[in-house]
Design an enzyme around this catalytic site. Structure first.
Site, short mmCIF file in Angstrom:
data_model
loop_
_atom_site.label_atom_id
_atom_site.label_comp_id
_atom_site.label_asym_id
_atom_site.label_seq_id
_atom_site.Cartn_x
_atom_site.Cartn_y
_atom_site.Cartn_z
N ASP A 112 35.31 18.42 32.50
CA ASP A 112 35.03 17.60 33.68
C ASP A 112 34.12 16.42 33.33
O ASP A 112 34.07 15.44 34.06
CB ASP A 112 34.34 18.45 34.77
N SER B 286 6.02 4.64 24.05
CA SER B 286 5.88 5.75 23.10
C SER B 286 4.70 6.65 23.42
O SER B 286 3.58 6.16 23.63
CB SER B 286 5.70 5.18 21.68
N HIS C 248 18.15 17.45 14.70
CA HIS C 248 17.28 16.67 15.57
C HIS C 248 17.54 17.05 17.03
O HIS C 248 16.90 17.97 17.53
CB HIS C 248 17.51 15.18 15.28
N TYR D 152 39.48 13.80 42.31
CA TYR D 152 38.32 14.62 42.68
C TYR D 152 37.37 13.77 43.53
O TYR D 152 37.18 12.58 43.26
CB TYR D 152 37.59 15.10 41.42
N HIS E 98 15.03 16.75 23.56
CA HIS E 98 15.05 17.87 22.63
C HIS E 98 15.35 19.13 23.45
O HIS E 98 14.73 20.16 23.23
CB HIS E 98 13.72 18.00 21.89
N HIS F 251 17.57 10.53 25.62
CA HIS F 251 17.36 11.38 24.43
C HIS F 251 16.44 12.51 24.82
O HIS F 251 15.41 12.28 25.45
CB HIS F 251 16.75 10.55 23.31
#
Lengths: 232, 232, 232, 232
Positions: B120, B45, B171, B229, B97, B95
C-alpha cells in the site's frame, strides 16, 4: 558541585531512571560523586522511587566506603559503585535490570557494536563480565562485582571513557558518565541498543559487524577534539 | 510554499517525528524543500526536539549546500539530504534510528515486501545500501551516504517514486515523499513494516514473498491514475 | 436494530478499533448489518478515524452490494464484507492490519490454538487462506478475497460460528461476531493470541498443541448451552 | 484481617491487576484469605474490572469450597484457588493470562532462573505443570488444575514458599504470596522474567543457567533471617 547540590542531582537522576521505564519495583540505583569532597551520594536501599528526596540520598565516603551520616542504609550495590569510582574516571553511575540489557546479561552475551546508533555513544562492544566464583559470591559479593567489572575492562584493554557501560553476567547492566544524569541517559540508550541486538541475534545470528572505521567515524563525530555534531 | 511556511511546516514535521516515538534523544531529522526557491529547511544539529521553533530551522541552498542565514549549524546529516534532493524527485526527507528499521539495517537486510500493508505504501522491497568504503567514510562521509543511497536505487533500477525509503547499512532508514509530513508518516509505516519483517525472519526464515501481481494491485489501488482507494 | 442505531453502533465500533491501537493510519474498517433491512453500514474509504460520525457511515445493500444513499464511497474492502455477510451467520465484521496477526498472514501461517486463552474465544486454529491467483487479484479482487475466505472455511469444514476469524494470506485478519463491537473485541484478542504464537514459533518451533479435549472444555465453558463462565 | 478489610483488600488487588496491563478483557482473578475465619474473598466470574467493588467480591468457605453469601458466582477458577489454599501456606493468589508467561505455558516450558532478577523473587525455576488427562479435564477441571499444580511442587520437591509461582501447561500462570497484593506484584515480576526468558530462548537457546550459589545469594539477600536488602 557542593554536597546539597549533589544530593539534589542524584535524587533527580534516580527519579529520571524511574520515569524512563527501565526499572520494575525497587530495582535499580543511581549515584553521583563529588571528587573533591571524596564523597558520593546514592539511593537508599529498597526505598520506593516515589519516596525519594534529596535528604534521604545516602552520602558515602570514597575512602572508607561507609555512610558518613544519616540512618538509612545505602543501596546494597554500594560496594560495586565504590569499586567503579576508585578505578574509573567517572562521576556518575547507574544500575538497572532493564529488560533487554538484562536478557543479554542472562545469556552471557556482549552487546556488540552493530551500527552507528551504538557508535554514537560507545566506541565498540559493551562487554559482558565472566562468571563470578563461589568465593567471590559468598564473601564481599557486591564489592567483587565491581572488581570483576574493572578486571573485564583492564584485561581486554577497553577504555572505560570510550565504553561507559558493562553487562554483569546473569545480572544486568551498569553505566557511567560525567555525572548521574549522563549515567541514566546511557542506561536508556543501552536498552534501545540491547533491544536491537536481541532481535539481530534472533533473526540473523551470522550478521557481520560494521567496519571499525565506521564505528570510529561516528564516535569521533560526537566525542573528542574533532567532534562536529551539535552546536559549538 | 514560501519560506516562512516551509520553516513552519518542517518544524511541525520534526515535532511529529518526536511525537511518533521513533526517536531517542536527539537522533533523527526532517527537512523539506522549496524547489522554486532552491532552498530546503532542516533541523539544527543536536538541538533537543522541545526547543525547536520555525525560526531555528536552518535554511540551506540546494545549489551551494551551505546555510544561507542564521547562526545555528544544520543537522550533521545535511549533505545526505542534499544529495537526495539533487537526485530524487521528492520534496521532504526524514531520517530516524527507529528500532526495527535500524535493526534490519544493522543486519544489512532489506525490508522485503511481504504483504499488502507494505505494498500500500512501497512498490517492492526497501533496499539496504552496500557497506561504505574506508575512503567514503573518512572523507565527506555524510555526502557519500547520499551518493551510496542514490547508487543503490540506480544500480538496481528501483524507482525512488515507487519506493520512498532506504535502509543505510549499519546505520538506519531514510524516507522521502511529496513534503516533510509525508516523509515522517512513511518513517512511521516503515517501522511497523520492519517490526513485522523482523518477526517473520525470526520465526519463519523461509517464508516466500507474495506474487508480484498482488503487490502491484495494492500499490496501484492507492497510487497513480487507476487508484480507487479513498474519496475522489 | 434500526438504521440510525446501526450507523451509531458501527461508527462507535470503528472508533473502538482506532482506540485499540490495532490500526496505523487509515488501515482497518468495521461494519455491522441489519439483517431484516438487508443493509449494512461500513466505514467510508480512506477517511481518518477522527472524522468519523454516524452520518458518514455508508449504508450498503446486502442484495445489490451498492451504496444506497449519500456521496461517500464505502471502504474499498466492502465487497469482502458483502461476501462474508452472504455466507456466514454473523452481524458484524472487522478488518485490521494489526501487527502480529498480519505478520502470521505474511508468513502464510495459521494462528494455531495453543492454549486456553485462544480456546476461550475460538474453537481451534484460525486458518490462513491460500494464495489468490492472478485472475482473482486482477478482477474483482476484494470480492474474491471474500470468496477465498469462505472457501477456506468450507473446504476445511471449519464452522464460522466457532472460529470467528481468518488470516488472509500476505494481507491481514478479518474477524466477525454477533455485532460490530464483538467483531472489534475479537480483533483485539486475536492480536494478543498472534503475539504469543509468533513468540512460540520463534523460540519453540516444535511445541505441540494442547489436547482437543482441553480446547473443547474451555470453548464450551464460555459458549453454548453448557456454559458456566460469568453470571447467569 | 477482618472480612470487610479482606473484601476491600482483594478488590483493590484485582484493580491493581487490571491496572498492571497483565489482563485482557475479563481474564484474570485475585483472591485473599482470612485463615482464622477460614474464608477467602475472590473476584466474581466474568464481571468487568471497572465494576468491581468490595461488596461484590465473593466470600468462599475454605472448608466447603462454597460461596457463603450473596448472589454472584465466584470466579470459575475458584476451585483452583481452593486447592492451593488447602495445600500451600499462602494468603493471596493471582491468576493471569499475561502474554509471555502464557506463551511459555503454551510451549510447555518452565521459566528458568537465568539471573539475579529472577533469584531476587523466586529461588529457582518456575515449573510448568504436566498435561492434564482427559478425565481430569472433563470432570472437576478447575479443582484438578489445582491438584496438578500441587503435584508439580510435591513431586519435584519445590518449596511453594521459595517459588511462589507456576505455569499451568497450555493455560497460564498462577502466583501466590503473603496476601493478595504480593500475589499481584509477583504476577508483574513474573511477566518481566518471562519476557526475558522468551527472548533468551529465541536468540540463545543453549545459554547456560547461572551457578546455584549466585541464585541462593540473591534470594537470601532479600529473604529469610540473613537478608540485608532494604531498611531494617
Amino acid at each position: 558541585m557542593r554536597l546539597p547540590e549533589l544530593r539534589a542531582s542524584v535524587c533527580q537522576a534516580n527519579l529520571e531512571l524511574a520515569a524512563s521505564g527501565l526499572v520494575t519495583g525497587t530495582f535499580g540505583n543511581v549515584s553521583g560523586i563529588d571528587r573533591e569532597a571524596k564523597m558520593f551520594a546514592i539511593k537508599p536501599s529498597g526505598v520506593p522511587y516515589d519516596e525519594l528526596t534529596p535528604e534521604n540520598m545516602v552520602l558515602v565516603s570514597l575512602e572508607s566506603g561507609l555512610p558518613v551520616e544519616g540512618t538509612l542504609r545505602p543501596s546494597s550495590d554500594t560496594p560495586t559503585h565504590l569499586e567503579l569510582y576508585r578505578a574509573f574516571p567517572c562521576s556518575g553511575i547507574a544500575h538497572t535490570h532493564s529488560e533487554c540489557a538484562t536478557t543479554l546479561a542472562q545469556a552471557r552475551l556482549p552487546l556488540r557494536c552493530m551500527g552507528t546508533t551504538h557508535a554514537d555513544y560507545f566506541r565498540g562492544d559493551v562487554p559482558v563480565t565472566r562468571e563470578m566464583t563461589r568465593e567471590e559470591v559468598e564473601s564481599a559479593y557486591e564489592r567483587n562485582t565491581g572488581v570483576v567489572i574493572v578486571e573485564t575492562f583492564t584485561s581486554a584493554g577497553i577504555s572505560p571513557e570510550e565504553v561507559g557501560a558493562v553487562l554483569v553476567a546473569n545480572h544486568g547492566p551498569f553505566t557511567w558518565g560525567k555525572d548521574a544524569h549522563e549515567a541514566v541517559s546511557r542506561s536508556d540508550i543501552l536498552e534501545l541498543l540491547a533491544r536491537m541486538e536481541c532481535t539481530v541475534r534472533a533473526m540473523a545470528p551470522d550478521a557481520a559487524p560494521p567496519a571499525r572505521y565506521l564505528i570510529d567515524k561516528h564516535f569521533l563525530r560526537k566525542h573528542g577534539s574533532g567532534a562536529y555534531y551539535g552546536q559549538k
